[in-house]
Scaffold this active site. Structure first.
Site, PDB file in Angstrom:
ATOM      1  N   SER A 204       1.996  -7.750  -3.779  1.00  0.00           N
ATOM      2  CA  SER A 204       2.147  -7.118  -3.845  1.00  0.00           C
ATOM      3  C   SER A 204       1.359  -6.246  -3.729  1.00  0.00           C
ATOM      4  O   SER A 204       1.284  -5.209  -2.709  1.00  0.00           O
ATOM      5  CB  SER A 204       2.413  -6.209  -5.208  1.00  0.00           C
ATOM      6  OG  SER A 204       1.588  -6.886  -5.915  1.00  0.00           O
ATOM      7  N   HIS A 256      -2.224  -2.388  -5.583  1.00  0.00           N
ATOM      8  CA  HIS A 256      -1.272  -1.540  -5.171  1.00  0.00           C
ATOM      9  C   HIS A 256      -1.478  -0.345  -4.229  1.00  0.00           C
ATOM     10  O   HIS A 256      -1.876  -0.346  -3.231  1.00  0.00           O
ATOM     11  CB  HIS A 256      -0.385  -1.143  -5.716  1.00  0.00           C
ATOM     12  CG  HIS A 256       0.903  -2.157  -6.934  1.00  0.00           C
ATOM     13  ND1 HIS A 256       1.865  -1.391  -7.380  1.00  0.00           N
ATOM     14  CD2 HIS A 256       0.634  -3.740  -6.109  1.00  0.00           C
ATOM     15  CE1 HIS A 256       2.504  -2.822  -7.471  1.00  0.00           C
ATOM     16  NE2 HIS A 256       1.738  -4.369  -7.645  1.00  0.00           N
TER      17      HIS A 256
END
Length: 274
Positions: A204, A256
């Site tokens: 991610s 992230h």
């Protein structure tokens, strides 16, 4: 096969197919639902010519040369509208390049090993460098991105990797996608380790780097052909914020955020070279 375009007029599409057939280039017409039909190029060695011809066709679809081709091909065509459903693998390969597919395969293979009793050994071998001496095990700076811990985790990440990474690889090449992968995996890993230690994994952080890269490059250098719809950008940013405020799921939020910033940084740098 390579997907060229989606049209809502199959008869119009057939005129282009007939014209390309007269040039010995095979195009298939495949339904996509909701009245849409995709044109797929069978042999990718003709991609440049097919895309150029398609551009001219769309500007003048009623040109007599297309009508003539349809008349010429009518007798040899056994079925005027014979639709072919592409296999799932064909559709995946049409969107992605070799590096995109290789990373997907690696993530899936590692996930399968984790489900069959090798979870801890796999994690121990691939996690971000956490102990003295591991910083010299250079694979660890990126291999943590290949680790996933649930079906939802890997499905979400691979879907976005395929979508965004595939676009970048097809437009800018495997080298650029590799650069993005290595750079963002290392930086997002450093950020997450600094905040919470080495107990993390997943693609991610890299996915958010791809979001940031396409976002900035699409804004500053749209001629590169990389554009991301604003609703998707909004969704990813909202998901990023929710990760920081919700208390229920263990999410590598710092990875992230740092991944997003890494992608924006590379996008800004590459846009200056245009």
């Amino acid at each position: 096969m390579i997907r060229l375009i989606s049209l809502n007029q199959p008869r119009m599409a057939q005129a282009f197919i007939d014209y390309m057939a007269s040039r010995q280039i095979d195009i298939k017409l495949m339904p996509e639902g909701e009245g849409q039909f995709a044109l797929w190029l069978v042999d990718d060695q003709h991609q440049v010519e097919a895309e150029a011809e398609l551009k001219m066709f769309l500007s003048e679809p009623n040109d007599t040369k297309y009508q003539a081709a349809s008349w010429d091909m009518a007798e040899s065509r056994t079925n005027h509208f014979r639709y072919h459903s592409p296999s799932m693998m064909s559709m995946i390969k049409a969107k992605a390049g070799p590096l995109t597919l290789a990373i997907m395969a690696a993530c899936i293979g590692i996930f399968i090993l984790q489900q069959f009793g090798a979870g801890q050994p796999v994690f121990d071998a691939l996690h971000f460098p956490a102990f003295a001496g591991q910083e010299w095990q250079v694979w660890r700076w990126v291999s943590h991105a290949l680790l996933h811990f649930s079906i939802m985790h890997i499905a979400f990440n691979l879907l976005w990797w395929w979508q965004l990474g595939g676009d970048i690889e097809q437009r800018l090449g495997s080298g650029k996608l590799l650069q993005l992968f290595v750079f963002s995996a290392a930086l997002s890993g450093i950020g997450q380790f600094w905040v919470e230690g080495a107990n993390f994994g997943g693609l991610s952080g890299v996915v958010y780097a791809l979001v940031g890269y396409i976002w900035l490059l699409g804004y500053r250098a749209p001629e590169k052909g990389l554009l991301m719809p604003k609703p998707l950008i909004g969704f990813m940013l909202v998901w990023l914020v929710l990760g920081f405020v919700q208390p229920f799921m263990a999410i590598a939020n710092t990875a992230h955020l740092v991944g997003l910033l890494a992608g924006v940084m590379l996008g800004w740098f590459d846009s200056r070279k245009v």
